[in-house]
Structure formats: C-alpha cells, structure tokens
Design an enzyme around this catalytic site. Structure first.
Site, PDB file in Angstrom:
ATOM      1  N   SER A  31     -10.617  18.523   9.090  1.00 31.38           N
ATOM      2  CA  SER A  31     -11.017  19.530   8.103  1.00 31.38           C
ATOM      3  C   SER A  31     -10.218  19.366   6.819  1.00 31.38           C
ATOM      4  O   SER A  31     -10.751  19.520   5.708  1.00 31.38           O
ATOM      5  CB  SER A  31     -10.770  20.944   8.645  1.00 31.38           C
ATOM      6  OG  SER A  31     -11.356  21.095   9.906  1.00 31.38           O
ATOM      7  N   GLY A  78      -5.731  20.533  16.973  1.00 33.27           N
ATOM      8  CA  GLY A  78      -5.741  21.935  16.548  1.00 33.27           C
ATOM      9  C   GLY A  78      -4.945  22.173  15.275  1.00 33.27           C
ATOM     10  O   GLY A  78      -4.669  23.305  14.903  1.00 33.27           O
ATOM     11  N   ILE A  79      -4.575  21.055  14.586  1.00 29.57           N
ATOM     12  CA  ILE A  79      -3.849  21.239  13.330  1.00 29.57           C
ATOM     13  C   ILE A  79      -4.719  20.844  12.138  1.00 29.57           C
ATOM     14  O   ILE A  79      -4.227  20.690  11.020  1.00 29.57           O
ATOM     15  CB  ILE A  79      -2.479  20.531  13.326  1.00 29.57           C
ATOM     16  CG1 ILE A  79      -2.611  19.062  13.672  1.00 29.57           C
ATOM     17  CG2 ILE A  79      -1.530  21.206  14.302  1.00 29.57           C
ATOM     18  CD1 ILE A  79      -1.270  18.314  13.578  1.00 29.57           C
ATOM     19  N   LYS A 124      -2.524  22.399   9.307  1.00 23.81           N
ATOM     20  CA  LYS A 124      -2.384  23.878   9.364  1.00 23.81           C
ATOM     21  C   LYS A 124      -1.947  24.288  10.759  1.00 23.81           C
ATOM     22  O   LYS A 124      -2.130  23.548  11.737  1.00 23.81           O
ATOM     23  CB  LYS A 124      -3.702  24.584   9.015  1.00 23.81           C
ATOM     24  CG  LYS A 124      -4.921  24.221   9.906  1.00 23.81           C
ATOM     25  CD  LYS A 124      -5.078  24.982  11.204  1.00 23.81           C
ATOM     26  CE  LYS A 124      -6.357  24.605  11.958  1.00 23.81           C
ATOM     27  NZ  LYS A 124      -6.418  25.048  13.346  1.00 23.81           N
ATOM     28  N   MET A 131      -5.502  13.606  16.267  1.00 24.88           N
ATOM     29  CA  MET A 131      -6.876  14.124  16.269  1.00 24.88           C
ATOM     30  C   MET A 131      -7.086  15.005  17.495  1.00 24.88           C
ATOM     31  O   MET A 131      -6.543  14.740  18.563  1.00 24.88           O
ATOM     32  CB  MET A 131      -7.863  12.970  16.284  1.00 24.88           C
ATOM     33  CG  MET A 131      -7.618  12.041  15.107  1.00 24.88           C
ATOM     34  SD  MET A 131      -9.087  11.207  14.571  1.00 24.88           S
ATOM     35  CE  MET A 131      -9.620  10.405  16.029  1.00 24.88           C
ATOM     36  N   GLY A 132      -7.869  16.050  17.320  1.00 31.22           N
ATOM     37  CA  GLY A 132      -8.083  16.986  18.417  1.00 31.22           C
ATOM     38  C   GLY A 132      -6.808  17.734  18.738  1.00 31.22           C
ATOM     39  O   GLY A 132      -6.572  18.146  19.872  1.00 31.22           O
ATOM     40  N   ASP A 145     -12.909  25.356   9.499  1.00 32.21           N
ATOM     41  CA  ASP A 145     -11.554  25.338   8.937  1.00 32.21           C
ATOM     42  C   ASP A 145     -11.495  24.758   7.522  1.00 32.21           C
ATOM     43  O   ASP A 145     -10.428  24.799   6.900  1.00 32.21           O
ATOM     44  CB  ASP A 145     -10.628  24.481   9.825  1.00 32.21           C
ATOM     45  CG  ASP A 145     -10.185  25.213  11.073  1.00 32.21           C
ATOM     46  OD1 ASP A 145     -10.379  26.438  11.153  1.00 32.21           O
ATOM     47  OD2 ASP A 145      -9.636  24.552  11.966  1.00 32.21           O
TER      48      ASP A 145
HETATM   49  C1  LIG Z   1     -10.318  27.135  16.336  1.00 29.19           C
HETATM   50  C2  LIG Z   1     -10.059  26.809  14.889  1.00 29.19           C
HETATM   51  O1  LIG Z   1      -9.355  25.582  14.741  1.00 29.19           O
HETATM   52  C3  LIG Z   1      -9.177  27.894  14.290  1.00 29.19           C
HETATM   53  O2  LIG Z   1      -8.630  27.499  13.092  1.00 29.19           O
HETATM   54  C4  LIG Z   1     -11.341  26.694  14.122  1.00 29.19           C
HETATM   55  O3  LIG Z   1     -12.040  27.893  14.116  1.00 29.19           O
HETATM   56  C5  LIG Z   1     -12.195  25.527  14.553  1.00 29.19           C
HETATM   57  O4  LIG Z   1     -12.642  24.962  13.390  1.00 29.19           O
HETATM   58  P1  LIG Z   1     -13.383  23.553  13.328  1.00 29.19           P
HETATM   59  O5  LIG Z   1     -12.672  22.534  14.155  1.00 29.19           O
HETATM   60  O6  LIG Z   1     -13.590  23.285  11.868  1.00 29.19           O
HETATM   61  O7  LIG Z   1     -14.666  23.940  14.079  1.00 29.19           O
HETATM   62  P2  LIG Z   1     -16.153  23.485  13.888  1.00 29.19           P
HETATM   63  O8  LIG Z   1     -16.233  22.012  13.724  1.00 29.19           O
HETATM   64  O9  LIG Z   1     -16.801  24.378  12.883  1.00 29.19           O
HETATM   65  O10 LIG Z   1     -16.705  23.905  15.345  1.00 29.19           O
HETATM   66  C6  LIG Z   1     -16.440  23.164  16.514  1.00 29.19           C
HETATM   67  C7  LIG Z   1     -17.014  23.938  17.684  1.00 29.19           C
HETATM   68  O11 LIG Z   1     -16.169  25.054  17.972  1.00 29.19           O
HETATM   69  C8  LIG Z   1     -16.908  26.228  18.276  1.00 29.19           C
HETATM   70  N1  LIG Z   1     -16.509  27.287  17.345  1.00 29.19           N
HETATM   71  C9  LIG Z   1     -15.799  26.994  16.221  1.00 29.19           C
HETATM   72  C10 LIG Z   1     -15.384  28.001  15.372  1.00 29.19           C
HETATM   73  C11 LIG Z   1     -15.725  29.324  15.706  1.00 29.19           C
HETATM   74  N2  LIG Z   1     -15.359  30.332  14.911  1.00 29.19           N
HETATM   75  N3  LIG Z   1     -16.424  29.607  16.819  1.00 29.19           N
HETATM   76  C12 LIG Z   1     -16.819  28.602  17.643  1.00 29.19           C
HETATM   77  O12 LIG Z   1     -17.447  28.873  18.662  1.00 29.19           O
HETATM   78  C13 LIG Z   1     -18.343  25.839  18.199  1.00 29.19           C
HETATM   79  O13 LIG Z   1     -18.752  25.555  19.510  1.00 29.19           O
HETATM   80  C14 LIG Z   1     -18.381  24.547  17.408  1.00 29.19           C
HETATM   81  O14 LIG Z   1     -19.381  23.712  17.848  1.00 29.19           O
HETATM   82  N1  LIG Z   2     -11.295  12.302   8.915  1.00 33.38           N
HETATM   83  C1  LIG Z   2     -11.240  12.673  10.192  1.00 33.38           C
HETATM   84  N2  LIG Z   2     -10.046  12.900  10.782  1.00 33.38           N
HETATM   85  C2  LIG Z   2      -9.981  13.280  12.064  1.00 33.38           C
HETATM   86  N3  LIG Z   2     -11.042  13.468  12.860  1.00 33.38           N
HETATM   87  C3  LIG Z   2     -12.248  13.265  12.333  1.00 33.38           C
HETATM   88  C4  LIG Z   2     -12.402  12.867  10.986  1.00 33.38           C
HETATM   89  N4  LIG Z   2     -13.706  12.752  10.752  1.00 33.38           N
HETATM   90  C5  LIG Z   2     -14.334  13.060  11.883  1.00 33.38           C
HETATM   91  N5  LIG Z   2     -13.489  13.368  12.852  1.00 33.38           N
HETATM   92  C6  LIG Z   2     -13.839  13.795  14.235  1.00 33.38           C
HETATM   93  O1  LIG Z   2     -13.440  15.164  14.400  1.00 33.38           O
HETATM   94  C7  LIG Z   2     -12.773  15.348  15.657  1.00 33.38           C
HETATM   95  C8  LIG Z   2     -11.746  16.502  15.521  1.00 33.38           C
HETATM   96  O2  LIG Z   2     -10.724  16.064  14.718  1.00 33.38           O
HETATM   97  P1  LIG Z   2      -9.581  16.982  14.110  1.00 33.38           P
HETATM   98  O3  LIG Z   2      -8.400  16.102  13.892  1.00 33.38           O
HETATM   99  O4  LIG Z   2     -10.072  17.726  12.924  1.00 33.38           O
HETATM  100  O5  LIG Z   2      -9.308  18.000  15.284  1.00 33.38           O
HETATM  101  P2  LIG Z   2      -8.486  19.293  15.314  1.00 33.38           P
HETATM  102  O6  LIG Z   2      -7.146  19.078  14.701  1.00 33.38           O
HETATM  103  O7  LIG Z   2      -8.554  19.796  16.702  1.00 33.38           O
HETATM  104  O8  LIG Z   2      -9.284  20.256  14.350  1.00 33.38           O
HETATM  105  P3  LIG Z   2      -9.339  21.818  14.311  1.00 33.38           P
HETATM  106  O9  LIG Z   2      -7.967  22.348  14.220  1.00 33.38           O
HETATM  107  O10 LIG Z   2     -10.106  21.997  13.024  1.00 33.38           O
HETATM  108  O11 LIG Z   2     -10.065  22.227  15.536  1.00 33.38           O
HETATM  109  C9  LIG Z   2     -12.164  13.995  15.963  1.00 33.38           C
HETATM  110  O12 LIG Z   2     -12.019  13.789  17.334  1.00 33.38           O
HETATM  111  C10 LIG Z   2     -13.140  13.013  15.331  1.00 33.38           C
HETATM  112  O13 LIG Z   2     -14.127  12.605  16.246  1.00 33.38           O
END
Ligand SMILES: C[C@](O)(CO)[C@H](O)COP(=O)(O)OP(=O)(O)OC[C@H]1O[C@@H](n2ccc(N)nc2=O)[C@H](O)[C@@H]1O
Ligand SMILES: Nc1ncnc2c1ncn2[C@@H]1O[C@H](COP(=O)(O)OP(=O)(O)OP(=O)(O)O)[C@@H](O)[C@H]1O
Length: 282
Positions: A104, A99-100, A12, A96-97, A137
């Site tokens: 989730s 933001g896409i 996303k 990973m990490g 997400d």
């Molecule tokens: C920033 C976004 O990627 C926008 O789409 C999301 O809101 C983040 O979603 P996500 O990665 O699924 O986040 P979560 O795993 O629920 O939360 C990770 C951390 O981000 C912070 N967090 C997340 C979402 C939110 N609305 N407020 C927050 O403060 C919290 O500290 C939480 O511990």
């Molecule tokens: N199936 C999985 N795929 C990726 N990361 C995972 C998974 N399961 C657990 N994780 C953990 O979740 C962390 C965040 O991964 P993710 O790829 O969802 O980050 P993101 O794209 O930044 O997510 P968001 O946009 O939701 O913030 C990873 O660093 C990893 O430790």
C-alpha cells in the site's frame, strides 16, 4: 540522462484495531490507529516520453502488471490523461504480508511521486480516492499523517500519538489479510469508541486471537516480546511490535531476541518520511 526522483515508502503500524462489523460486500468496518515508521522501501522514478510504465526491479512472485506500483501508475495515467510514462525502481526492504503496509505504501509513493514528476497536480484528495481503489490502507499513506481510521480504513482523522521507538519482530510466515477477515472465529462486534482521547496504551487488535491460533510463529514472537513490553499484532500480521522510550532500549531488546527472531528497530512518526521528503522538494 533523465533525472530520477527518489522517495521513501514507509511502513505503518496499527497501534490498535477494532472490528465493528461486516458490510454486505464482505469488507469490515474498522476503527484503527495508524502511525508511520521511519523505515521502509525506496522508489525511484524517471519519466518516459512513450507512455510506458516499466517496473525495472520486479518482486519475485509478483507479476509485473499486478504489482501495486504498476497498477497505481496506470490508474494515475488514466485519471489525468497524461501521455507520459515512467521507469520505476524499487528497493524492497519491508516484509510482504507483514501487516506493515508495504504494498500500500509503495502504491501511495507512486501516486504522489508521479503526480509530482508528471506535473499532473491531482493533489491529495484525488490521489487518496484513487488509492482507495487499490487497497484500504493506501489513503493514509497518501495523506501522510498519523490517523484514527474508520469505515474500511478510509475515513481518517489526523491524530498525534506519542512517537516512541519500536521493536518490530517479523515472524517468518506470510499472513493473508483475506484469510483472517474471513475466519469464522474473528471477533466482529466491538463497540465503537471515540476518536479523542486518542486510544493508546493498553489497546488491542481484534485480529490477534485468530492469527495467534493459526500461526504459532506469531504467538511465539508475541510471547517473547511480551517479556519486555506490551506486544501487539499490527494489521492482520504477521509482524508484532512493542514500544520503548528510547532507541538504546529497543536495540538492547532486539539484540537479546536476535538468536531466534528477525526484526528491526524504528522510530514511530506522525508525519511520514515521504511527506517530509516531498516538502523538502517544494
Ligand atoms: C487490516 C489492515 O491492514 C489495517 O490497516 C487493512 O485494513 C488491510 O488493508 P489492505 O491490505 O490494503 O486490504 P485490501 O487489499 O483492501 O483487502 C484485502 C482483503 O482484506 C479484507 N478486508 C480488508 C479491509 C477491511 N476493512 N475489511 C476486509 O474485510 C477483504 O477480504 C479484502 O479482500
Ligand atoms: N509493491 C508491492 N509490494 C508488496 N506486495 C505487493 C506489491 N504489489 C503487489 N503486492 C502483493 O500484495 C501482497 C500483500 O503485500 P503487503 O506487503 O502490502 O502486505 P501487508 O504488509 O500485509 O499489507 P497490509 O498491512 O496492507 O495488509 C503481497 O503478497 C503481494 O502479492
């Protein structure tokens, strides 16, 4: 041989992201616009009779039982009381990490995929609620339609923004969402906006300033992409993206940046690839 169900887990983008405030539990009230990309991971599922959940292809650095795929599968088992388990294979494509939303999206594909395979018939409402417990997400990936999201990201209003081609650059840093949301300089007082008209175009991401400050690689990618289009951060980064009217133009820009940047080109999509595939199975 047991038959395998293979499903995509798309990425996303957050086309805009405003932070309205911080709740007592530390989570932030947001307004954000989600759109899917036709680009993502792929998961395969095969049912097991013994109730075990086994992720056959583990991700280096992510313990088996902490993987969102395994956690999602176990939550669905608990909710439904099914005696079935699953072998699950993951083809990890998304950074990973970034933001896409890779983790989730994997979780949402697991919930929908196993609900289908196990014939537990929970449906989207229950699965979205279950998914929220795994991450803010997850619900939008369960719903599978581009959405304006409020609350912590769980109050979703389906919308249909334009579906351009995007260049997504992947700076080689992993940004911790929790770190950005706890940053003292994060702007947390944006005024709420209305869902309609859908906020497109010159929209901003309130996380961008602090991410740029903490991660010079992200600032550099934004500067480079800004030479061609209005570049923005997605989620809390690290990925940055810009829209183009067609694939040829997006490919051309990515090729021009290829010396110093890793990235990909993908089409924006208001109905996720996962839901398109699930519909074709029904
Ligand atoms: C920033 C976004 O990627 C926008 O789409 C999301 O809101 C983040 O979603 P996500 O990665 O699924 O986040 P979560 O795993 O629920 O939360 C990770 C951390 O981000 C912070 N967090 C997340 C979402 C939110 N609305 N407020 C927050 O403060 C919290 O500290 C939480 O511990
Ligand atoms: N199936 C999985 N795929 C990726 N990361 C995972 C998974 N399961 C657990 N994780 C953990 O979740 C962390 C965040 O991964 P993710 O790829 O969802 O980050 P993101 O794209 O930044 O997510 P968001 O946009 O939701 O913030 C990873 O660093 C990893 O430790």
């Amino acid at each position: 041989m047991t038959s395998r169900l293979t499903l995509p887990a798309p990425a996303k983008l957050n086309l805009m992201l405003h932070i309205l405030g911080r709740r007592a539990d530390g989570y932030h009230e947001l307004q954000t616009l989600f759109q899917f990309l036709d680009h993502g991971d792929e998961l395969s599922f095969a049912a097991r009779e013994d109730g075990e959940i086994r992720l056959v292809t583990e991700i280096p650095g992510v313990p088996h039982d902490s993987n969102l795929i395994v956690r999602a599968a176990r939550k669905l088992q608990q909710l439904t009381g099914t005696t079935l388990g699953a072998d699950i294979w993951l083809d990890k494509v998304l950074p990973m990490g970034g933001g896409i939303g890779g983790g989730s999206s994997d979780a949402a594909t697991t919930l929908l995929g196993l609900d289908h395979l196990w014939n537990t018939r929970c449906g989207e409402d229950q699965l979205a609620e279950l998914g929220l417990g795994l991450g803010a997400d997850v619900p939008v990936f369960v719903r599978g339609h581009a959405a304006f999201a409020e609350g912590v990201g769980e109050k979703l209003t389906p919308v249909d923004p334009h579906e351009p081609w995007y260049v997504v650059l992947v700076p080689q840093v992993s940004v911790s969402t929790a770190e950005i949301f706890s940053h003292p300089l994060l702007t947390r007082n944006s005024k709420p906006i209305k869902v309609r008209p859908v906020p497109e175009g010159n929209s901003r991401n309130d996380c961008q300033a602090v991410v740029e400050q903490s991660y010079p690689e992200v600032r550099n990618s934004l500067n480079l992409l800004n030479k061609f289009t209005n570049a923005r951060l997605t989620g809390t980064g690290s990925c940055v993206f810009g829209a183009f009217p067609d694939k040829a133009e997006a490919d051309r820009v990515l090729a021009l940046l290829a010396d110093s940047q890793t990235g990909f080109v993908a089409k924006g999509s208001n109905v996720s690839m996962l839901h398109r595939k699930l519909r074709s199975l029904r």
